[in-house]
Design a protein around this motif. Sequence first.
Motif, PDB file in Angstrom:
ATOM      1  N   GLY A 190       7.488 -32.630  15.326  1.00 34.55           N
ATOM      2  CA  GLY A 190       8.671 -33.519  15.868  1.00 34.55           C
ATOM      3  C   GLY A 190       8.878 -32.634  17.605  1.00 34.55           C
ATOM      4  O   GLY A 190       8.770 -31.829  17.388  1.00 34.55           O
ATOM      5  N   ALA A 191       9.990 -33.282  17.981  1.00 32.58           N
ATOM      6  CA  ALA A 191       9.891 -32.988  19.149  1.00 32.58           C
ATOM      7  C   ALA A 191      10.882 -30.836  19.200  1.00 32.58           C
ATOM      8  O   ALA A 191      10.823 -30.163  20.052  1.00 32.58           O
ATOM      9  CB  ALA A 191      11.230 -33.190  19.938  1.00 32.58           C
TER      10      ALA A 191
ATOM     11  N   ARG B  39      16.366 -28.900  14.141  1.00 33.10           N
ATOM     12  CA  ARG B  39      16.377 -30.612  13.319  1.00 33.10           C
ATOM     13  C   ARG B  39      17.351 -31.615  14.257  1.00 33.10           C
ATOM     14  O   ARG B  39      18.581 -31.382  14.724  1.00 33.10           O
ATOM     15  CB  ARG B  39      17.216 -30.546  11.926  1.00 33.10           C
ATOM     16  N   PRO B  40      17.325 -32.789  14.031  1.00 28.61           N
ATOM     17  CA  PRO B  40      17.802 -33.902  14.704  1.00 28.61           C
ATOM     18  C   PRO B  40      18.771 -34.690  14.144  1.00 28.61           C
ATOM     19  O   PRO B  40      19.758 -34.209  15.248  1.00 28.61           O
ATOM     20  CB  PRO B  40      16.570 -35.651  14.381  1.00 28.61           C
ATOM     21  N   LEU B  41      19.540 -33.906  13.153  1.00 28.44           N
ATOM     22  CA  LEU B  41      21.169 -34.458  12.747  1.00 28.44           C
ATOM     23  C   LEU B  41      21.551 -33.002  12.538  1.00 28.44           C
ATOM     24  O   LEU B  41      21.289 -32.544  11.446  1.00 28.44           O
ATOM     25  CB  LEU B  41      20.830 -35.686  11.764  1.00 28.44           C
TER      26      LEU B  41
ATOM     27  N   GLY C 270      23.790 -31.936   9.372  1.00 25.95           N
ATOM     28  CA  GLY C 270      23.615 -33.035   8.018  1.00 25.95           C
ATOM     29  C   GLY C 270      25.264 -33.162   7.702  1.00 25.95           C
ATOM     30  O   GLY C 270      26.281 -34.588   6.365  1.00 25.95           O
TER      31      GLY C 270
END
Lengths: 156, 350, 387, 135
Positions: free
Chosen positions: A26-27, A57-59, A61
Amino acid sequence: MTAGAIAAEPLGVACPMDLGWRYASGAAMERFLAGLRERRIEALRCDGCGRRYLPPRPLCGDCRLPLDRWVPVAAAGTLEAWSVYRLPILDGRTGEPRPTPYGIGLVRLDGADTTINHLLAETDPGRLRIGLRVRAVWREELRGALDDILHFEVAR
Amino acid sequence: MRAGDRPAVAIAGVGQAGPVAADSRSIPEMVLAAVEEALADAAIGFDGVEAVVTASVDLFDGLTASNVAITEVVGAVMRPETRIAGDGLCAAIHGACELRAGACETVLAVAHGKASMAPHWALTEWAMDPVFLQPLGIDFLVCAGLQACALAQGDGGATERWAELAARRAAAGDAAIAPPRSAAEILASPVLASPLRRGMAAPLGDGACAVVLRAAAGGPGEAPVRIAGAGWDLEPHSPGERDLARWHGLERACARAGLDRTDPGLELAEPSCLFAHEEELFRAAAGIGEEAPLSPGGGLFAGTAPHVAGLSRLIACARAIRDGAARRALAHGAWGPAGQAHAVAVLEAW
Amino acid sequence: MSAVAIIGTGQTRHASRRDDVSQPELVREAAEAALADAAVGPDEVDAVLLANMELFEGRALPELWAGAGAFAAGKPCMKVATGGTSGTSGCIAAFHQVAAGLFDLVLVVGFEKHSEGHSQTGMALTDPFWDRAVASGALGNFALSISQYVAERGATAEQAALVAVKARRNAARNPHAHLRMGDLTVEEVLSSRMLADPVRLLDMCPQSDGACAIVVASAAAARRRSRRPAWVLAAETRHEQPYIGDIDRRLVTMRTLRDAARVAYRRAGIGDPLTDLDVAEIYEPVSYAELAWYEALGFCADGDAGRLVEEGVTGMEGELPVNPSGGVLSSNPVGASGVIRVAEAALQIHGRGGERQVEGARLALATGYGVYAWADAVVLGAEAGAT
Amino acid sequence: MIVEGRVQIPFRYAAGAAASRFGAALRDERRILGARCTGCDRVLCPPGPFCGSCGGAAGAAVEVGPGATLLAWTELPDRGAFALVRLDGADGALAHRLVDVPEPRVGMRLRARFAPERGGDIRDIEGFGAEGIER
């Protein structure tokens, strides 16, 4: 369970696993790992709670907001948890037992809010305590992987 | 699952990532894309999700407790999450159970799979009985070949029919993973597991699906699609202990879903058929004649991902109902060798 | 949630190796025992839920093979896998499927055969980019978190050893338990081999082969079939951030377990868990964790857990016996461990605990723990509640 | 970015009672032991662990084969051929390898080929070949 007329010794069937997976980073992780190759560590900061996350990470939590603000992180920090691991376990990546003992720790790098789970050079429990300053010891040939940091050593 | 005194379950939003041959995104990135689309479709944010049911299988992700990788992108931090290790349709069905149980009002059901990570059929060997089957190298593909052979007995035109069916399905899809081919090309394509040719198998890739389910007391105003019934079933494992020429498990699953074998109201069926011959097994078991539209978008032949298939079929049914193309539809998921396990959901317009 | 109850429980003999049975046969042992306990025939079971951490044994979709052991062929069957919480989450999934009105009788079977794989290696198959190169499995993760818990709350090795002794002595009265050590002493725990400072061999759970099953029934079926059903009063699950390093002082805070328990207590009408609960079966993979869980579960104020075990408050004769079964410290077939907690809690309500029965138990807590900090809390009672 | 991760773990699965008896008979006596279902009396081969018809457990040993009838077969490029066979005397069918059968026909007679080196599991049968042709 009803056994038959002939009792046999319990037998087993060996099924050795040797499998490979191709994992996509992932990016965000790709940028992080590329940074390691230049001894650069970056975290992602959440605009909601301000928490600076490693690994990237993308988000977030907790806030459930996307993460895209990169912030620099030092290759040194504070030991937040430690142990000396003494149980030889099979390393699934090699099929061989990992040599023991080795130190393990959770390190809060300066500039990050989460901690990194990593190895420690120190294996004497008498010399380890929470709050110690530690710094990354880098591999000679950097490859862009988390184990480009060989382990953390106590800063003296 | 049938209608009763418990809350009806509405499909409030759907989202999809892929399928594509190889998604360069990580699993969480891919899943997040599907989840964001589903939440937007349901016009809610993450705060509107009360519980999560995911579907994934550790070995296929190459990761222990692989739902740990997606906990935050499905909004499950400090929330209930259950992971069903199996087909994605099970995540939606179990989510519907949580809603009908009154455990919560909104559930997010998510499935993901990445066939690009490892040779898919080699992994399926590890889902076979390790005492009698796995040591011989028998995997899901071998079982599909044995099943196709059993079906083709005394049926001289079977392979031609399967090739035509596969060509028709592939042409109807958007060819995201493999280019469509003619029946003649499929018959000439390399053998996969005789009598199956490569073109008779749905192309596998990477993808994720997400569905927002809501307990809806009201009616059509709340959401246009509701889950009217669901059923699932497990057959004996060993192919030698089953009648490979029939999907008895699917028959039982359909009956549990309240589906009459000749349901006249069924206007669409979206089966999870990875191989062309399975469509004939599906029609026979679900009692679906030639008149009901089946996989108008190509079904899995438009491309699919492991453990995502069933949830993608549910989304296809929900979209068709929302678009007015059908009022009552059957979504199907399957897992295990030669269709050992099946799940179905009946969707209806409100 | 409409009322559901547990009307039967059964488990295998848990041991470090069960070479005598295959996985499906292990499952069958527990399934048969639970069905016999509930006086339910295999054909009367409407659906099956399995719980297992399949990759520990190198398996995928193990219900395909092992499901027949649970009489699942020809029935609806799903499998839950959420790390250590697999068993409790599997039970909760069954509660929901029954409460949804789908089924009257669901059989849940949790199982694991650690001896067939390398579970610590399996547990270390974590994120390939992040911690696979350095992860040291559940033992390493616990040792790290324990260093924080000890530093902040002052828990001592002796207090942890008391937990280990309590567990193994209780296990001596449980015919199913793996480690049955009725004469274990604190000194023996403190002199056992150091695995990962400060965790010694006898502080840690074993790896067991074993299975455990429960029969979950709708209210109508429970009343018809059982003289004393164990009613499900509450069932809550909380998951956490994905990496151990994300979670601030994990054992100290344990916000998932705190929140799951708080909500479960409220639903079950529990004010003070220490006085209201009659018995608890909590998922403690390591002695120190039990101390941390006492605080997270509200059995005592933060920092006071050591006193509970020193004064015997959580012993068999104490105010709140914790883990009469011997707990995870005495038997740990991972996929089964959560089911065992629920089954042992139900067994106490059923009044069939034998030598490990807590007299007159009417309200019981079972918890699950998994991955880095996932938590389940289940409250069972002798009276059907209004949940 | 794609990273390859390899995993090597030696797994070993307990065969259980009936399958152990089956393995020992193959290894020591080159005999194939099915099992009578304790529920419905069908003869299971492979022996268990549970009957596909009634869910019963594998019970008393019943010798079956080595002759068998081909029920279905499939061939995979580079992986050889596989077959579903009914061993003489068995009710269920066994999935195994098909060896040295150039033109398989459903319904044809086959015979189990035993491996020269045997370790006590299903691989002690190399596969099923045409009847009457012993190596």
